[in-house]
Design a protein around this motif. Structure first.
Motif, mmCIF file in Angstrom:
data_model
loop_
_atom_site.group_PDB
_atom_site.id
_atom_site.type_symbol
_atom_site.label_atom_id
_atom_site.label_comp_id
_atom_site.label_asym_id
_atom_site.label_seq_id
_atom_site.Cartn_x
_atom_site.Cartn_y
_atom_site.Cartn_z
ATOM 1 N N PHE A 71 0.842 -1.196 0.000
ATOM 2 C CA PHE A 71 0.000 0.000 0.000
ATOM 3 C C PHE A 71 0.876 1.243 0.000
ATOM 4 C CE2 PHE A 71 -2.465 -3.422 1.665
ATOM 5 C CZ PHE A 71 -3.778 -3.188 1.281
ATOM 6 N N ILE A 72 0.506 2.216 -0.826
ATOM 7 C CA ILE A 72 1.155 3.525 -0.843
ATOM 8 C C ILE A 72 0.082 4.545 -0.481
ATOM 9 C CG2 ILE A 72 2.453 5.221 -2.180
ATOM 10 C CD1 ILE A 72 3.289 2.949 -4.069
ATOM 11 N N ASP A 73 0.177 5.112 0.711
ATOM 12 C CA ASP A 73 -0.826 6.045 1.236
ATOM 13 C C ASP A 73 -0.283 7.464 1.058
ATOM 14 O OD1 ASP A 73 -2.741 7.437 2.653
ATOM 15 O OD2 ASP A 73 -2.814 6.020 4.314
ATOM 16 N N VAL A 74 -0.766 8.153 0.018
ATOM 17 C CA VAL A 74 -0.240 9.468 -0.354
ATOM 18 C C VAL A 74 -1.062 10.567 0.320
ATOM 19 C CG1 VAL A 74 0.366 10.997 -2.257
ATOM 20 C CG2 VAL A 74 0.473 8.507 -2.573
ATOM 21 N N GLY A 75 -0.372 11.497 0.974
ATOM 22 C CA GLY A 75 -1.078 12.514 1.747
ATOM 23 C C GLY A 75 -1.681 11.893 2.988
ATOM 24 N N ALA A 76 -0.898 11.059 3.645
ATOM 25 C CA ALA A 76 -1.423 10.202 4.716
ATOM 26 C C ALA A 76 -1.906 10.982 5.930
ATOM 27 C CB ALA A 76 -0.341 9.209 5.148
ATOM 28 N N GLY A 77 -1.367 12.174 6.170
ATOM 29 C CA GLY A 77 -1.771 12.929 7.349
ATOM 30 C C GLY A 77 -1.158 12.379 8.620
ATOM 31 N N LEU A 78 -1.564 12.956 9.741
ATOM 32 C CA LEU A 78 -1.021 12.554 11.039
ATOM 33 C C LEU A 78 -1.518 11.174 11.446
ATOM 34 C CD1 LEU A 78 -1.416 15.984 12.804
ATOM 35 C CD2 LEU A 78 0.754 14.780 12.509
ATOM 36 N N PRO A 79 -0.687 10.400 12.130
ATOM 37 C CA PRO A 79 -1.122 9.089 12.608
ATOM 38 C C PRO A 79 -2.344 9.216 13.518
ATOM 39 C CG PRO A 79 1.245 9.340 12.848
ATOM 40 C CD PRO A 79 0.710 10.694 12.493
ATOM 41 N N THR A 80 -3.251 8.262 13.389
ATOM 42 C CA THR A 80 -4.446 8.239 14.229
ATOM 43 C C THR A 80 -4.793 6.787 14.522
ATOM 44 O OG1 THR A 80 -6.724 9.059 14.418
ATOM 45 C CG2 THR A 80 -6.019 8.289 12.248
ATOM 46 N N ALA A 81 -5.951 6.565 15.109
ATOM 47 C CA ALA A 81 -6.353 5.188 15.410
ATOM 48 C C ALA A 81 -6.642 4.435 14.119
ATOM 49 C CB ALA A 81 -7.584 5.190 16.309
ATOM 50 N N LEU A 82 -6.234 3.191 14.066
ATOM 51 C CA LEU A 82 -6.443 2.321 12.912
ATOM 52 C C LEU A 82 -5.937 2.967 11.633
ATOM 53 C CD1 LEU A 82 -9.914 0.628 13.554
ATOM 54 C CD2 LEU A 82 -7.623 -0.318 13.849
ATOM 55 N N ASN A 83 -4.629 3.091 11.542
ATOM 56 C CA ASN A 83 -3.996 3.572 10.327
ATOM 57 C C ASN A 83 -4.029 2.491 9.253
ATOM 58 O OD1 ASN A 83 -2.773 6.257 11.325
ATOM 59 N ND2 ASN A 83 -2.117 4.781 12.882
ATOM 60 N N THR A 84 -3.580 2.860 8.053
ATOM 61 C CA THR A 84 -3.625 1.922 6.934
ATOM 62 C C THR A 84 -2.915 0.613 7.262
ATOM 63 O OG1 THR A 84 -3.813 3.696 5.290
ATOM 64 C CG2 THR A 84 -2.921 1.583 4.533
ATOM 65 N N HIS A 85 -1.740 0.684 7.873
ATOM 66 C CA HIS A 85 -1.007 -0.563 8.148
ATOM 67 C C HIS A 85 -1.712 -1.397 9.217
ATOM 68 C CE1 HIS A 85 0.614 1.759 11.543
ATOM 69 N NE2 HIS A 85 0.985 0.607 12.080
ATOM 70 N N ASP A 86 -2.405 -0.749 10.167
ATOM 71 C CA ASP A 86 -3.142 -1.499 11.185
ATOM 72 C C ASP A 86 -4.209 -2.374 10.535
ATOM 73 O OD1 ASP A 86 -1.827 -0.322 13.479
ATOM 74 O OD2 ASP A 86 -3.000 1.483 13.097
ATOM 75 N N VAL A 87 -4.928 -1.779 9.580
ATOM 76 C CA VAL A 87 -6.019 -2.503 8.920
ATOM 77 C C VAL A 87 -5.461 -3.568 7.982
ATOM 78 C CG1 VAL A 87 -8.032 -2.275 7.415
ATOM 79 C CG2 VAL A 87 -7.512 -0.479 9.079
ATOM 80 N N ALA A 88 -4.489 -3.192 7.146
ATOM 81 C CA ALA A 88 -3.938 -4.135 6.172
ATOM 82 C C ALA A 88 -3.274 -5.318 6.855
ATOM 83 C CB ALA A 88 -2.942 -3.423 5.264
ATOM 84 N N GLN A 89 -2.526 -5.055 7.924
ATOM 85 C CA GLN A 89 -1.810 -6.138 8.600
ATOM 86 C C GLN A 89 -2.721 -6.986 9.472
ATOM 87 O OE1 GLN A 89 1.524 -4.217 10.527
ATOM 88 N NE2 GLN A 89 2.609 -3.911 8.600
ATOM 89 N N ASP A 90 -3.920 -6.482 9.763
ATOM 90 C CA ASP A 90 -4.896 -7.322 10.437
ATOM 91 C C ASP A 90 -5.381 -8.426 9.503
ATOM 92 O OD1 ASP A 90 -6.685 -7.881 12.726
ATOM 93 O OD2 ASP A 90 -8.287 -7.288 11.337
ATOM 94 N N VAL A 91 -5.404 -8.127 8.202
ATOM 95 C CA VAL A 91 -5.768 -9.131 7.189
ATOM 96 C C VAL A 91 -4.557 -9.953 6.793
ATOM 97 C CG1 VAL A 91 -6.707 -9.480 4.870
ATOM 98 C CG2 VAL A 91 -7.612 -7.637 6.325
ATOM 99 N N ASN A 92 -3.445 -9.275 6.552
ATOM 100 C CA ASN A 92 -2.210 -9.924 6.122
ATOM 101 C C ASN A 92 -1.055 -9.370 6.939
ATOM 102 O OD1 ASN A 92 0.083 -10.896 4.879
ATOM 103 N ND2 ASN A 92 -0.265 -9.853 2.917
ATOM 104 N N PRO A 93 -0.571 -10.108 7.927
ATOM 105 C CA PRO A 93 0.499 -9.595 8.810
ATOM 106 C C PRO A 93 1.765 -9.184 8.074
ATOM 107 C CG PRO A 93 -0.505 -11.567 9.742
ATOM 108 C CD PRO A 93 -1.047 -11.436 8.345
ATOM 109 N N ASP A 94 1.954 -9.680 6.840
ATOM 110 C CA ASP A 94 3.151 -9.340 6.076
ATOM 111 C C ASP A 94 2.952 -8.133 5.165
ATOM 112 O OD1 ASP A 94 4.619 -11.489 7.153
ATOM 113 O OD2 ASP A 94 3.752 -12.876 5.685
ATOM 114 N N ALA A 95 1.789 -7.487 5.228
ATOM 115 C CA ALA A 95 1.518 -6.338 4.364
ATOM 116 C C ALA A 95 2.516 -5.221 4.644
ATOM 117 C CB ALA A 95 0.094 -5.840 4.576
ATOM 118 N N ARG A 96 2.922 -4.528 3.568
ATOM 119 C CA ARG A 96 3.853 -3.413 3.669
ATOM 120 C C ARG A 96 3.140 -2.121 3.277
ATOM 121 N NH1 ARG A 96 6.565 -7.183 0.820
ATOM 122 N NH2 ARG A 96 6.661 -5.920 -1.085
#
Length: 258
Positions: A71-96
């Motif tokens: 995943f490439i999150d462009v204009g990601a903004g400040l970290p918050t609850a359940l960021n992109t990697h939190d969600v993606a790695q919940d499905v696939n722990p090896d997600a980058r």
């Protein structure tokens, strides 16, 4: 983009306004003042921001469940609850995940918080120069564009005119391999309401894009049902949740490259 230039706590910052709306703590009085001014014009703005965030989480989960692990999150903004990697790695722990932003505040916070997580890199970059993002050494070491990748342009293309936004999206689409996905959301609404909001949003210039304009940003990608829709109506693998439409919302879509 979610802000530009060196850190200046005396000027409102797009990322920090959003942080305030999302219930975060990384904001200053000047950001809260602008955020409340915008809420006075359109009281649903904070709720819309939260709904857009919820859409992004559903969309990332949907894409990750289809086997995409980058995943490439462009204009990601400040970290918050359940960021992109939190969600993606919940499905696939090896997600980058590569988080990209041009705001030095975001980069600093991201590197101190997000980059501690395995499979995560934080890269400075400006959405207005997508080719530089895609050629950045830190990103290309982390993400292999020859493999299916998901590019995220959430709440960022309404800072560009429609033609420019379309060109930006097309560069990412061209770079993606078959089986890749593009996630987009933009602010939209009635012209009068949108113009008042855009005039007050002094942290950056906003362009209100129509549903038809957003559809063109996806080029020849196959849109995941229901196509371009309000963020509240795009459910992915979640059960349908029918709600009354409003005059202003975030519009979104998820496209897949054949």
């Amino acid at each position: 983009m979610r802000g530009a230039g060196p850190f200046d706590p005396t000027r409102p910052n797009i990322a920090r306004v959003w942080d305030y709306w999302l219930g975060g703590k990384d904001n200053y009085a000047v950001d809260r003042e602008l955020a409340e001014k915008l809420l006075a014009i359109h009281p649903a703005s904070a709720q819309m921001a939260r709904e857009n965030r919820a859409f992004l989480q559903r969309a990332v989960r949907y894409v990750a469940a289809r086997g995409v692990g980058q995943f490439i999150d462009v204009g990601a903004g400040l970290p918050t609850a359940l960021n992109t990697h939190d969600v993606a790695q919940d499905v696939n722990p090896d997600a980058r995940v590569a988080y990209v932003d041009n705001d030095p505040v975001v980069i600093a916070h991201g590197r101190s918080l997000l980059a501690r997580s395995p499979g995560v890199v934080v890269v400075p970059g400006d959405v207005r120069d997508p080719r530089s993002i895609l050629s950045d050494a830190a990103l290309t070491e982390h993400v292999d564009l020859a493999e299916p990748t998901c590019v995220i342009l959430s709440a960022i293309l309404h800072f560009s005119e429609a033609a420019t936004a379309r060109d930006i999206a097309s560069v990412f689409i061209e770079a993606m391999s078959p089986g890749s996905y593009l996630i987009i959301s933009v602010g939209s609404g009635a012209p009068r309401e949108g113009n008042r909001f855009a005039s007050a949003y002094t942290a950056a210039r906003i362009h209100i894009h129509s549903r038809d304009e957003l559809s063109t940003f996806f080029g020849d990608l196959d849109l995941v049902p229901p196509g371009v829709a309000a963020v509240r109506c795009w459910r992915g693998d979640d059960p349908a949740d029918v709600r009354a439409p409003r005059s202003a919302t975030f519009l979104c879509g998820v496209g897949r490259k054949r």
